[in-house]
Design an enzyme around this catalytic site. Structure first.
Site, short mmCIF file in Angstrom:
data_model
loop_
_atom_site.label_atom_id
_atom_site.label_comp_id
_atom_site.label_asym_id
_atom_site.label_seq_id
_atom_site.Cartn_x
_atom_site.Cartn_y
_atom_site.Cartn_z
N GLN A 186 -10.24 -3.87 -3.37
CA GLN A 186 -11.46 -3.59 -2.75
C GLN A 186 -12.56 -3.71 -4.04
OE1 GLN A 186 -12.27 -2.09 0.35
NE2 GLN A 186 -14.16 -2.78 -0.42
N HIS A 198 -7.63 1.21 -6.29
CA HIS A 198 -7.84 0.16 -5.06
C HIS A 198 -8.34 -1.17 -5.56
CE1 HIS A 198 -7.70 -1.15 -1.15
NE2 HIS A 198 -8.68 -0.50 -0.59
N CYS A 249 -16.51 1.12 1.02
CA CYS A 249 -15.10 0.33 1.44
C CYS A 249 -14.77 0.24 2.83
CB CYS A 249 -14.12 0.64 0.33
SG CYS A 249 -13.27 2.33 0.85
N ASP A 289 -17.70 6.94 -0.82
CA ASP A 289 -16.48 6.79 0.33
C ASP A 289 -16.21 8.02 0.82
OD1 ASP A 289 -13.99 5.79 0.97
OD2 ASP A 289 -12.90 6.08 -1.03
N ARG A 317 -13.23 -9.05 1.28
CA ARG A 317 -11.64 -8.71 0.97
C ARG A 317 -10.75 -10.06 1.11
NH1 ARG A 317 -10.01 -3.53 1.53
NH2 ARG A 317 -8.02 -4.39 0.58
N ARG A 350 0.78 -1.27 -0.08
CA ARG A 350 0.06 0.05 0.07
C ARG A 350 0.77 1.06 0.02
NH1 ARG A 350 -5.17 1.00 3.73
NH2 ARG A 350 -6.11 -0.10 2.01
#
Ligand code: CP
Ligand code: NVA
Length: 301
Positions: free
Chosen positions: A137, A134, A259, A218, A287, A107
């Site tokens: 996700q 991402h 998410c 988000d 996930r 990340r």
């Protein structure tokens, strides 16, 4: 041996295989204790490095648990504790780590860090979020949609809020999985130009959400955004909050996704997050299953 860097750079058939494999492997584990090993152990004798330049709850824990269920071992590393955060090049770090571990999940603040890691590593590299995308996700999100409401192909997905990194992976997924993606948000926070053609824009959120099969939002301030922009962003995005009135415009069986982590009662009200349309905790669980399927695919298992 393959990297999983983004949804648009992964073969369409491979993406479909990953989703189907995740659903199948999840079903095979149903009711088993969380630490129980999978029947097959595709990561037996494998070491996985999980590198974080930014905070994480879901990505960190779901990758760690997933590797262990598949028989492998993990080391969780913080970018700032490594020489990487003190001047060693990414290329050298990638070549060194490849001598110790079989897979790298990273990340990063900058997408360039991920890409350089992938270029120089001789083991597969997985994108665990950058400033731009991402993908893990959104693989979990597609899986979650299909588990609840069947094939996502041809469905209407509406994103309300900031045109950010998570939106970008939704846009890539819209093309690969053939769903219609609508962006509703303020013009200054439009998605980046590279995504043009992958979605349509409807400025009025009430109009945008009409007949939606899935509504997504988000956080209004991402980890790569300067905190100094917080107040301005909140002012720009307030009208795009997902609340009960907005959800009522979607189809009766529409799903709501986020998410996480969420700022409750900013981008979405608690009534929506905890309401009948919400599948946010299924997304979080998936996930684990989606990333296990991604790791198996990366290692050719
Ligand atoms: N959704 C997500 O990636 O969460 P974390 O930041 O907790 O990993
Ligand atoms: N857009 C958010 C997602 C966090 C999982 C961020 O980048 O901070």
């Amino acid at each position: 041996m393959t990297d999983f860097l983004d949804i648009h750079t992964t073969d369409t058939a491979d993406l479909r295989h990953i989703i189907d494999s995740a659903i199948e492997a999840k079903a095979a584990r149903q009711g088993r204790p969380k630490a129980a090993p999978d029947a097959d152990q595709p990561l037996k004798d494998h070491m996985v490095a999980l590198i974080f330049e930014k905070p994480s709850t879901r990505t960190r824990v779901s990758f760690d648990v997933g590797v262990r269920q598949m028989g492998g071992q993990t080391m969780v590393l913080s970018g700032s504790d490594m020489q990487l955060g003190h001047g060693e090049t990414i290329a050298d770090t990638a070549r060194v780590l490849s001598r110790y571990v079989d897979l790298i999940m990273i990340r990063t603040f900058e997408e360039a860090t991920l890409l350089e890691m992938a270029e120089y590593a001789t083991v597969p590299v997985i994108n665990g979020l950058t400033n731009r995308t991402h993908p893990c996700q959104i693989m979990a999100d597609v899986m979650t949609f299909e588990e609840h409401n069947g094939p996502i192909k041809g469905k209407k997905v509406v994103w309300s809020g900031d045109g950010n990194n998570v939106f970008a992976s939704f846009a890539h997924a819209a093309k690969q999985f053939e769903f219609d993606l609508v962006f509703t948000g303020p013009e200054p926070l439009d998605p980046e130009r590279s995504l043009d053609g992958l979605y349509t824009t409807v400025r009025d959120p009430d109009e945008a959400v009409q007949g939606a099969d899935l509504v997504v939002t988000d956080t209004w301030v991402s980890m790569h955004d300067p905190q100094s922009a917080r107040e301005r962003r909140h002012n720009q995005l307030r009208g795009y909050q997902v609340n009960d009135a907005l959800m009522a415009r979607a189809k009766p069986d529409a799903l709501f996704m986020h998410c996480l982590p969420a700022h409750r009662d900013d981008e979405a009200t608690s009534s929506v997050m905890d309401g009948p349309h919400s599948v946010i905790f299924d997304e979080a669980e998936n996930r684990l299953h989606a990333q296990k399927a991604i790791m198996r695919w990366c290692l050719g298992r």
